[in-house]
Design a protein around this motif. Structure first.
Motif, PDB file in Angstrom:
ATOM      1  N   GLU A   1      43.714  40.014  50.731  1.00 33.09           N
ATOM      2  CA  GLU A   1      43.609  39.785  49.287  1.00 33.09           C
ATOM      3  C   GLU A   1      42.206  40.138  48.799  1.00 33.09           C
ATOM      4  O   GLU A   1      41.204  39.790  49.418  1.00 33.09           O
ATOM      5  CB  GLU A   1      43.916  38.319  48.971  1.00 33.09           C
ATOM      6  N   LYS A   2      42.165  40.825  47.683  1.00 31.75           N
ATOM      7  CA  LYS A   2      40.899  41.250  47.089  1.00 31.75           C
ATOM      8  C   LYS A   2      40.134  40.032  46.576  1.00 31.75           C
ATOM      9  O   LYS A   2      40.693  39.206  45.854  1.00 31.75           O
ATOM     10  CB  LYS A   2      41.202  42.216  45.934  1.00 31.75           C
TER      11      LYS A   2
ATOM     12  N   CYS B   1      33.113  45.339  49.250  1.00 28.68           N
ATOM     13  CA  CYS B   1      33.384  45.335  47.814  1.00 28.68           C
ATOM     14  C   CYS B   1      32.337  46.125  47.054  1.00 28.68           C
ATOM     15  O   CYS B   1      32.455  46.292  45.846  1.00 28.68           O
ATOM     16  CB  CYS B   1      33.378  43.892  47.297  1.00 28.68           C
TER      17      CYS B   1
ATOM     18  N   TRP C   1      39.689  48.807  46.722  1.00 27.91           N
ATOM     19  CA  TRP C   1      39.609  47.673  47.650  1.00 27.91           C
ATOM     20  C   TRP C   1      40.422  47.976  48.902  1.00 27.91           C
ATOM     21  O   TRP C   1      41.575  48.387  48.827  1.00 27.91           O
ATOM     22  CB  TRP C   1      40.091  46.380  47.005  1.00 27.91           C
TER      23      TRP C   1
ATOM     24  N   CYS D   1      35.316  40.963  43.324  1.00 27.20           N
ATOM     25  CA  CYS D   1      35.288  42.366  43.729  1.00 27.20           C
ATOM     26  C   CYS D   1      35.685  43.243  42.549  1.00 27.20           C
ATOM     27  O   CYS D   1      36.767  43.086  41.991  1.00 27.20           O
ATOM     28  CB  CYS D   1      36.248  42.585  44.899  1.00 27.20           C
TER      29      CYS D   1
END
Length: 178
Positions: free
Chosen positions: A99-100, A124, A109, A104
């Motif tokens: 998961e980003k 990031c 990503w 970020c």
């Protein structure tokens, strides 16, 4: 004022100035640390919302003449090695990154991985502009700044010569060695 008190004050002032200087250097030097995902102390641990010393600016902290820039024959993976880290960007990939992180702000990503002596992970931080990449044929390696990167048909691997920490990135997936 006693000499010991003056010495303590001078040390405290130098410490504060050093911390402020480091923060400013980190912000403007392009280190792979800022808002990345996953590396330890020059980068946070793999999977963390920060990466091995990620760049927060557009320029690497190492002078361009000391940055090694190279790319896989396919052109899908391009990398740099500078004094702080090895960093690879993959343009097209089929894997699902973690998961980003909320902070970020990059669009790619999961497409930027970094490694140094402390560990490896996703980044990031936007990739700084690098010198023109030299081709790195499959089976060939580049060694610089204590990192070795090797190009293979199944991806690019970069590893710290001192600790063995690093990554392999390919269209199919990313493996981190921390």
């Amino acid at each position: 004022m006693p000499g010991a008190a003056i010495a303590v004050i001078v040390i405290a002032v130098l410490l504060v100035l050093g911390i402020i200087g480091y923060i400013l250097f980190d912000m403007f030097s392009g280190q792979d640390r800022g808002d990345d995902a996953a590396m330890p102390a020059p980068p946070p641990p793999a999977g963390a919302p920060e990466s091995p010393g990620e760049e927060d600016s557009e320029a690497p902290s190492t002078p361009a003449s000391e940055v090694r820039s190279f790319a896989a024959p396919s052109g899908n993976i391009s990398c740099t090695i500078d004094a702080e880290r090895a960093r690879c960007t993959i343009a097209s990939f089929d894997y699902e990154p973690p998961e980003k992180p909320a902070d970020c702000e990059i669009d790619n990503w999961g497409g930027i991985v970094v490694a140094n002596d402390d560990g490896s992970g996703f980044s990031c931080a936007p990739a700084p502009e690098a010198p023109e990449a030299e081709p790195l044929d499959y089976g060939e390696s580049i060694e610089a700044h204590g990192m070795t990167c090797t190009s293979a048909r199944d991806g690019m691997s970069c590893t710290s010569d001192a600790t063995g920490k690093g990554f392999t990135v390919a269209r199919a997936g990313v493996d981190f060695v921390n």
